[in-house]
Design a protein around this motif. Structure first.
Motif, PDB file in Angstrom:
ATOM      1  N   LYS A  72      -3.799   4.638  -2.167  1.00 21.25           N
ATOM      2  CA  LYS A  72      -4.928   5.073  -1.334  1.00 21.25           C
ATOM      3  C   LYS A  72      -5.735   6.163  -2.039  1.00 21.25           C
ATOM      4  O   LYS A  72      -6.970   6.119  -2.077  1.00 21.25           O
ATOM      5  CB  LYS A  72      -4.423   5.588   0.011  1.00 21.25           C
ATOM      6  N   ILE A  84       0.832  -1.196   0.000  1.00 24.18           N
ATOM      7  CA  ILE A  84       0.000   0.000   0.000  1.00 24.18           C
ATOM      8  C   ILE A  84       0.873   1.255   0.000  1.00 24.18           C
ATOM      9  O   ILE A  84       2.014   1.232   0.477  1.00 24.18           O
ATOM     10  CB  ILE A  84      -0.965  -0.005   1.206  1.00 24.18           C
ATOM     11  N   GLU A 134      -9.669   6.094  -3.244  1.00 22.93           N
ATOM     12  CA  GLU A 134     -10.598   7.070  -2.667  1.00 22.93           C
ATOM     13  C   GLU A 134     -11.304   7.899  -3.735  1.00 22.93           C
ATOM     14  O   GLU A 134     -12.458   8.292  -3.570  1.00 22.93           O
ATOM     15  CB  GLU A 134      -9.840   7.999  -1.715  1.00 22.93           C
ATOM     16  N   GLU A 176      -6.949  -3.246   3.223  1.00 25.12           N
ATOM     17  CA  GLU A 176      -6.839  -1.833   3.602  1.00 25.12           C
ATOM     18  C   GLU A 176      -7.487  -0.930   2.547  1.00 25.12           C
ATOM     19  O   GLU A 176      -8.142   0.063   2.880  1.00 25.12           O
ATOM     20  CB  GLU A 176      -5.375  -1.461   3.796  1.00 25.12           C
ATOM     21  N   LEU A 177      -7.312  -1.276   1.281  1.00 25.17           N
ATOM     22  CA  LEU A 177      -7.895  -0.465   0.211  1.00 25.17           C
ATOM     23  C   LEU A 177      -9.413  -0.632   0.141  1.00 25.17           C
ATOM     24  O   LEU A 177     -10.136   0.329  -0.148  1.00 25.17           O
ATOM     25  CB  LEU A 177      -7.256  -0.826  -1.132  1.00 25.17           C
ATOM     26  N   LEU A 229     -11.375   1.768   2.051  1.00 23.96           N
ATOM     27  CA  LEU A 229     -11.423   3.132   1.519  1.00 23.96           C
ATOM     28  C   LEU A 229     -12.352   3.275   0.313  1.00 23.96           C
ATOM     29  O   LEU A 229     -12.690   4.392  -0.073  1.00 23.96           O
ATOM     30  CB  LEU A 229     -10.010   3.573   1.089  1.00 23.96           C
TER      31      LEU A 229
END
Length: 308
Positions: free
Chosen positions: A112, A107, A116, A139-140, A143
């Motif tokens: 990110k 990441i 987003e 983690e992505l 978002l």
């Protein structure tokens, strides 16, 4: 012209190696290519090796107009290679080399931001065979505005836990029929009916959009608690590589552009059939080809479709 949706695809980019040639591929790359061809604004998050194959893949994406700022170069790992074996019916099986660069996607602030800013994120199960890429994907997903899971099971590169984690994150799930039954059975379903198992998955995952492809028999879409069907198109299959990926990309573009769900699944089935009668995962497709496939349906002219 379609609404310009902002898309990001996460996961494997690689070369499919056939007996006498090799082709650029990987399900997320194939989906990205078709999304771009249909007018999407597309970014790719992946990794390649510091080698000639990696350079070719990145150049291909850049020349296609796909954002490559989310693609890492890995000195320690090679660009992905998959050996593709076709049977007499053109159906493919895959020998997927491990580890490859795309197993080690990390990441970053760049990735990110890409996620987003996107309208949706497309991901599959294969990219989670390694803990590094799985951690990044999870983690992505946290978002992303809208998450599309292309299940795409490849033995032995998945676990039940990984698949369940990815199912629970999704807003839109695409299976083939064998994958649907396997996962439903793993979740404790004793139902035999295809439609009832789709409803079972919808309830288990709180997902209101589910599509199941049925090979030569077309596809079924569950959308806002209603079912839509396409019974398939008769074609001479050259190979099935990438057919489901183009189907998914086409379905996404139509549904998220607000098109009628029946039109969306018919259009996507036509695209998938055209790919299956062509060599490789990303053939160029003209509006006239799509028009001829859909000529039996009562739709408006497909002049809105961009030339590929």
């Amino acid at each position: 012209m379609e609404t310009k949706l902002k898309a990001v695809c996460f996961g494997e980019i690689l070369f499919d190696v056939f007996l006498e040639h090799k082709k650029i591929g990987g399900a997320p790359l194939n989906v990205a290519s078709r999304l771009k061809a249909l007018g999407g604004d597309v970014a790719m998050i992946s990794a390649v090796g510091a080698d000639a194959n990696g350079e070719k893949l990145t150049n291909y994406l850049e020349n296609s107009g796909i954002n490559t700022t989310g693609i890492e170069i890995k000195e320690a790992y090679p660009t992905g290679i998959v050996n593709v074996i076709l049977n007499e019916k053109g159906n493919a099986s895959y020998d997927i080399q491990y580890p490859s660069a795309w197993d080690k996607i990390e990441i970053s602030a760049v990735t990110k931001t890409i996620v987003e800013q996107a309208d949706f994120l497309v991901y599959g199960s294969l990219s989670c065979r390694d803990a590094v890429s799985k951690k990044t994907l999870l983690e992505l997903l946290a978002l992303a505005k809208y998450k599309i899971f292309d299940v795409n099971l490849r033995v032995p590169h998945y676990t039940k836990k990984n698949v369940l984690d990815l199912l629970q994150a999704a807003d839109f799930i695409k299976f083939n029929d064998e994958e649907l039954y396997e996962i439903c059975e793993g979740l404790g379903s004793e139902i035999k009916s295809l439609e009832q198992n789709i409803k079972f998955i919808a309830e288990q995952t709180n997902t209101d959009t589910i599509c199941v492809t049925l090979g030569a028999h077309g596809a079924i879409l569950y959308y806002n608690k209603k079912f839509y069907h396409n019974s398939g198109f008769k074609v001479h299959v050259v190979d099935t590589v990438g057919s489901g990926d183009s189907f998914l990309a086409s379905l996404i573009i139509k549904l998220l552009s607000g098109k009628d769900p029946q039109y969306a699944i018919d259009f996507a089935s036509a695209i998938g059939a055209i790919v299956a009668q062509s060599e490789g995962a990303n053939p160029i497709i003209s509006s006239s080809e799509i028009e001829s496939f859909l000529s039996g349906f009562e739709y408006q002219s497909l002049t809105e479709v961009v030339q590929y």
